[in-house]
Design an enzyme around this catalytic site. Structure first.
Site, PDB file in Angstrom:
ATOM      1  N   SER A   1      -2.619   0.786  -4.796  1.00 40.83           N
ATOM      2  CA  SER A   1      -2.991   1.689  -3.772  1.00 40.83           C
ATOM      3  C   SER A   1      -3.798   2.326  -4.463  1.00 40.83           C
ATOM      4  CB  SER A   1      -1.768   2.982  -4.542  1.00 40.83           C
ATOM      5  OG  SER A   1      -1.941   4.657  -3.616  1.00 40.83           O
ATOM      6  N   ASN A   2      -4.501   3.209  -4.068  1.00 37.81           N
ATOM      7  CA  ASN A   2      -5.696   4.272  -4.584  1.00 37.81           C
ATOM      8  C   ASN A   2      -5.653   5.295  -5.646  1.00 37.81           C
ATOM      9  OD1 ASN A   2      -8.150   2.379  -3.111  1.00 37.81           O
ATOM     10  ND2 ASN A   2      -7.521   4.660  -1.643  1.00 37.81           N
TER      11      ASN A   2
ATOM     12  N   ARG B   1      -8.106  13.048   6.397  1.00 37.05           N
ATOM     13  CA  ARG B   1      -7.701  11.792   5.941  1.00 37.05           C
ATOM     14  C   ARG B   1      -8.496  10.652   5.410  1.00 37.05           C
ATOM     15  NH1 ARG B   1      -4.865   7.822   2.845  1.00 37.05           N
ATOM     16  NH2 ARG B   1      -4.391   5.601   4.403  1.00 37.05           N
TER      17      ARG B   1
ATOM     18  N   ASP C   1       0.652  -0.925  -0.077  1.00 39.97           N
ATOM     19  CA  ASP C   1      -0.497   0.145   0.138  1.00 39.97           C
ATOM     20  C   ASP C   1       0.947   1.066   0.185  1.00 39.97           C
ATOM     21  OD1 ASP C   1      -1.997   1.349   0.540  1.00 39.97           O
ATOM     22  OD2 ASP C   1      -1.014   1.968   2.362  1.00 39.97           O
TER      23      ASP C   1
END
Lengths: 220, 220
Positions: free
Chosen positions: B115-116, B40, B9
């Site tokens: 990852s996003n 966040r 990640d």
């Protein structure tokens, strides 16, 4: 705004989830509100995450798990008895004070609860608040095994009341729920009890009020 | 533990998302960490909610929206210039100090970022940290238009590296991401940098370490 039916979210909208903080406070002095806030935040997270992972567990289990997390996060030791006592508070959440009167004023329409909670969790809340007569249906996502804001949940509501989504108003205090309902195509009323900002999810509610009384006074 | 490939990640695992708090602090003294934390938290919420609502917007847009929410929630006024300056910090997040050395120690395997973030967001981070050579692939959910922990995202990783999920280790500091990866069937290492409790989502990581250095020293 033409409204033939009204759907109400339960937790945070009709019933105060932070009712549990008093009992938390009894067992853990000065920590009640903090426990309650982490508990609620994680409860919601877990509904979203379990839905996305396609690993549904019902809202009772999710509420139990999120309480466990909250206690660990605050480094609080709690026996099984204490945890059960706290969890059972979810069956005794208080209706917000204006709710009974407001629902009566709105009662010339079909009305239903549409909630993440199971029938077993919702029924005692409705009964204790003497609201059994107010609703045509108490609808739970448990039937679909996936949580809000998945579109199918809102669709289930329209099916149960045999109503077009554009004829219905969805009422919720949760911005993410309001965003889901609006995305689905409901008319949406956001109950903003604490003067918070709305979520930035690309949609806006049609109506913003501070409580259900204001909604009852506003709707034609 | 047989590990032929490792997925990492990015946000919170290789790169410190709270790097942004310094710049926040410049514009809003004494509020930097608070902005960064709400920012966040909402960024993650919005990825889950948009995925559940099937209303994907890329991670840059979600990061912009969540910043906007954080500023509103704290009642802070920010011009478009200030918001852009803060947002651009996401292209300059710092790698955690142990990362380069640890990746070198682990480099006898296939390694990838999963990852996003979009390619446009991830590439500058990898480049600035001199990690370009470390990875066989930089994989973004943007290809699928849905976020973690949707199972298809982890599946995409195995397809890109042509690897069986049971031969791969997924490394993340995010408990919900670790839970997703474990549900998918990866071996999972949770990086617990701050001695936090793991999420109560019904699965556990295979390995828990405090940073990547400890992981590099642990893996056979």
């Amino acid at each position: 705004m033409s409204v033939k039916a009204i759907f109400f979210d339960a937790y945070g909208t009709l019933f105060d989830v932070h009712s549990v903080s008093e009992k938390c406070e009894q067992f853990f002095p000065e920590k009640g509100m903090q426990i309650s806030e982490i508990w609620r935040m994680k409860q919601l997270e877990y509904t979203w995450l379990r839905s996305l992972m396609d690993r549904y567990e019902d809202f009772w289990k999710v509420t139990e798990d999120s309480l466990l997390f909250a206690l660990k996060a605050l480094d609080l030791q709690a026996s099984q008895e204490i945890r059960s006592a706290l969890l059972n508070e979810y069956l005794r959440l208080k209706a917000f004070p204006e709710v009974p009167k407001a629902l009566e004023m709105l009662s010339n329409r079909k009305m239903a609860i549409l909630s993440n909670g199971t029938q077993e969790m919702l029924n005692p809340l409705v009964r204790n608040a003497n609201l059994t007569e107010a609703f045509n249906e108490v609808i739970s996502v448990d039937e679909l095994k996936i949580y809000k804001p998945y579109m199918g949940v809102y669709e289930l509501g329209t099916a149960k009341l045999s109503i077009n989504k554009t004829d219905a108003l969805f009422v919720t205090s949760n911005p993410w729920d309001a965003s889901g309902a609006k995305t689905f195509g409901f008319q949406v009323c956001w109950i903003n009890r604490n003067n918070k900002p709305f979520d930035e999810l690309g949609v806006q509610p049609d109506l913003v009020v501070k409580n259900l009384e204001e909604l009852a006074n506003t709707l034609p």
